[in-house]
Motif scaffolding. Structure first.
Motif, mmCIF file in Angstrom:
data_model
loop_
_atom_site.group_PDB
_atom_site.id
_atom_site.type_symbol
_atom_site.label_atom_id
_atom_site.label_comp_id
_atom_site.label_asym_id
_atom_site.label_seq_id
_atom_site.Cartn_x
_atom_site.Cartn_y
_atom_site.Cartn_z
ATOM 1 N N GLN A 113 0.832 -1.205 0.000
ATOM 2 C CA GLN A 113 0.000 0.000 0.000
ATOM 3 C C GLN A 113 0.867 1.256 0.000
ATOM 4 O OE1 GLN A 113 -3.233 -0.706 -0.542
ATOM 5 N NE2 GLN A 113 -2.363 -2.773 -0.467
ATOM 6 N N PRO A 114 0.693 2.140 -0.960
ATOM 7 C CA PRO A 114 1.544 3.336 -1.047
ATOM 8 C C PRO A 114 1.377 4.298 0.122
ATOM 9 C CG PRO A 114 -0.266 3.452 -2.621
ATOM 10 C CD PRO A 114 -0.277 2.064 -2.060
ATOM 11 N N GLU A 115 0.231 4.234 0.824
ATOM 12 C CA GLU A 115 -0.002 5.153 1.940
ATOM 13 C C GLU A 115 0.507 4.603 3.280
ATOM 14 O OE1 GLU A 115 -3.168 5.322 -1.193
ATOM 15 O OE2 GLU A 115 -2.487 3.753 0.200
ATOM 16 N N ALA A 116 0.935 3.345 3.289
ATOM 17 C CA ALA A 116 1.344 2.694 4.530
ATOM 18 C C ALA A 116 2.864 2.688 4.673
ATOM 19 C CB ALA A 116 0.809 1.270 4.577
ATOM 20 N N ASN A 117 3.336 3.093 5.837
ATOM 21 C CA ASN A 117 4.747 2.932 6.171
ATOM 22 C C ASN A 117 4.898 1.568 6.828
ATOM 23 O OD1 ASN A 117 7.344 2.924 7.096
ATOM 24 N ND2 ASN A 117 7.116 4.671 8.484
ATOM 25 N N ALA A 118 5.127 0.566 6.034
ATOM 26 C CA ALA A 118 5.149 -0.816 6.512
ATOM 27 C C ALA A 118 6.417 -1.172 7.269
ATOM 28 C CB ALA A 118 4.954 -1.774 5.336
ATOM 29 N N GLN A 119 7.315 -0.192 7.420
ATOM 30 C CA GLN A 119 8.498 -0.406 8.249
ATOM 31 C C GLN A 119 8.214 -0.066 9.715
ATOM 32 O OE1 GLN A 119 11.090 -1.921 6.712
ATOM 33 N NE2 GLN A 119 9.627 -1.849 5.016
ATOM 34 N N ALA A 120 7.038 0.484 9.968
ATOM 35 C CA ALA A 120 6.657 0.868 11.333
ATOM 36 C C ALA A 120 5.288 0.273 11.631
ATOM 37 C CB ALA A 120 6.638 2.386 11.483
ATOM 38 N N VAL A 121 5.272 -0.937 12.186
ATOM 39 C CA VAL A 121 4.029 -1.671 12.409
ATOM 40 C C VAL A 121 3.833 -1.916 13.906
ATOM 41 C CG1 VAL A 121 2.754 -3.803 11.987
ATOM 42 C CG2 VAL A 121 4.182 -2.814 10.168
ATOM 43 N N GLY A 122 2.622 -1.598 14.373
ATOM 44 C CA GLY A 122 2.236 -1.913 15.741
ATOM 45 C C GLY A 122 0.972 -2.738 15.741
ATOM 46 N N GLY A 123 0.728 -3.445 16.828
ATOM 47 C CA GLY A 123 -0.478 -4.245 16.941
ATOM 48 C C GLY A 123 -1.190 -3.973 18.246
ATOM 49 N N VAL A 124 -2.512 -3.962 18.200
ATOM 50 C CA VAL A 124 -3.304 -3.813 19.418
ATOM 51 C C VAL A 124 -4.436 -4.822 19.382
ATOM 52 C CG1 VAL A 124 -4.709 -1.942 18.418
ATOM 53 C CG2 VAL A 124 -4.611 -2.236 20.896
ATOM 54 N N GLY A 125 -4.642 -5.506 20.506
ATOM 55 C CA GLY A 125 -5.698 -6.501 20.592
ATOM 56 C C GLY A 125 -6.476 -6.362 21.877
ATOM 57 N N TYR A 126 -7.779 -6.571 21.780
ATOM 58 C CA TYR A 126 -8.671 -6.463 22.936
ATOM 59 C C TYR A 126 -9.254 -7.838 23.257
ATOM 60 C CZ TYR A 126 -8.560 -1.399 22.145
ATOM 61 O OH TYR A 126 -8.159 -0.091 21.983
ATOM 62 N N CYS A 127 -9.362 -8.149 24.537
ATOM 63 C CA CYS A 127 -10.058 -9.359 24.977
ATOM 64 C C CYS A 127 -9.401 -10.597 24.358
ATOM 65 C CB CYS A 127 -11.534 -9.227 24.632
ATOM 66 S SG CYS A 127 -12.583 -10.629 25.068
ATOM 67 N N MET A 128 -10.111 -11.337 23.537
ATOM 68 C CA MET A 128 -9.575 -12.574 22.973
ATOM 69 C C MET A 128 -8.324 -12.331 22.138
ATOM 70 S SD MET A 128 -11.822 -13.716 19.652
ATOM 71 C CE MET A 128 -11.838 -12.726 18.151
ATOM 72 N N SER A 129 -8.119 -11.097 21.679
ATOM 73 C CA SER A 129 -7.000 -10.800 20.799
ATOM 74 C C SER A 129 -5.746 -10.360 21.543
ATOM 75 C CB SER A 129 -7.398 -9.740 19.766
ATOM 76 O OG SER A 129 -8.310 -10.282 18.840
ATOM 77 N N GLY A 130 -5.820 -10.260 22.863
ATOM 78 C CA GLY A 130 -4.594 -10.029 23.620
ATOM 79 C C GLY A 130 -3.563 -11.103 23.318
#
Length: 245
Positions: A113-130
């Motif tokens: 994706q041209p709009e995404a800086n894919a060198q800087a990725v974070g993740g957040v998860g709630y409840c079951m996705s922790g």
């Protein structure tokens, strides 16, 4: 902001997803990436609103429907016994191993994706996705700059890929927000997770939200706690400002 509803191809089919990012700004028109892993009640507008709030402060947010293998639009509508049983059926249909496959598909998507800086990725998860953000960061330590698990569930199990056992593979900064009143995450389990993170040298912060119940950050829940929810937003935005550069 720019919003898109699209399918991300995976080894198991088309993962319908919501993507949102700012219309302008960023570094050379690119925005750091946040992979937003949903909670158990399903893919719904409440989560899309939260994704919009993340994007509004400068992030390229991907919110996938993690239940795409069984339903493209499931959401819990009432908390009756049959309805809850259906939810747990969807929840139990996915595993950490499947989520790491889905994460690989999301990373491939943002790389293109041209709009995404894919060198800087974070993740957040709630409840079951922790557990899922722990699994993702453990599988792709070279890709994740930070993860956050908000009132995570099932963090300690007897399985080889239990989140507390993934700590040794996680290298990025890790934040865990814990509700004081939470049958899905006991202080004993969280202490075990914390001990593992410390032992393995993973930079981390575990924070307890006193008097709060599991689910406190969701505004449409009866147990919504506005002060705690705003604190969690403050913590997320500070984490991403430090790490997604």
């Amino acid at each position: 902001m720019i919003e898109k509803h699209l399918d991300i191809p995976t080894a198991h089919g088309a993962m319908n997803s919501f993507v949102v990012y700012p219309e302008e700004g960023g570094q050379n028109g690119k925005f750091p990436v946040v992979l937003f892993y949903m909670d158990a009640p399903g893919y719904r507008e409440e989560l899309r609103d939260m994704a919009r709030r993340m994007a509004a402060v400068g992030y390229y947010v991907v919110l996938p429907n993690l239940y795409y293998r069984t339903s493209r639009d499931y959401m819990l509508k009432e908390r009756t016994e049959p309805a809850m049983a259906e939810m747990f059926g969807h929840m139990d249909s996915i595993t950490n191993a499947l989520i790491t496959e889905d994460t690989g598909a999301m990373l491939k998507f943002v790389d293109a994706q041209p709009e995404a800086n894919a060198q800087a990725v974070g993740g957040v998860g709630y409840c079951m996705s922790g557990p899922f953000v722990f699994a993702a960061a453990g599988k792709y330590p070279e890709r994740f700059k930070s993860i956050a698990a908000i009132y995570p569930a099932r963090m300690v199990t007897d399985k080889p890929d239990s989140p507390h056992r993934m700590a040794a593979k996680i290298t990025c900064e890790t934040y865990v927000a814990c509700a004081e009143i939470d049958k899905w995450a006991s202080p004993v389990d969280i202490k075990l997770v914390e001990d593992k993170l410390k032992a393995d040298g993973t930079p981390h912060r575990i924070e307890w939200y006193g008097g709060c119940e599991h689910g406190f950050a969701f505004p449409k829940r009866p147990i919504y706690n506005q002060a705690a929810a705003e604190r969690h937003w403050e913590r997320l935005f500070a984490l991403w400002k430090r790490t997604l550069v």
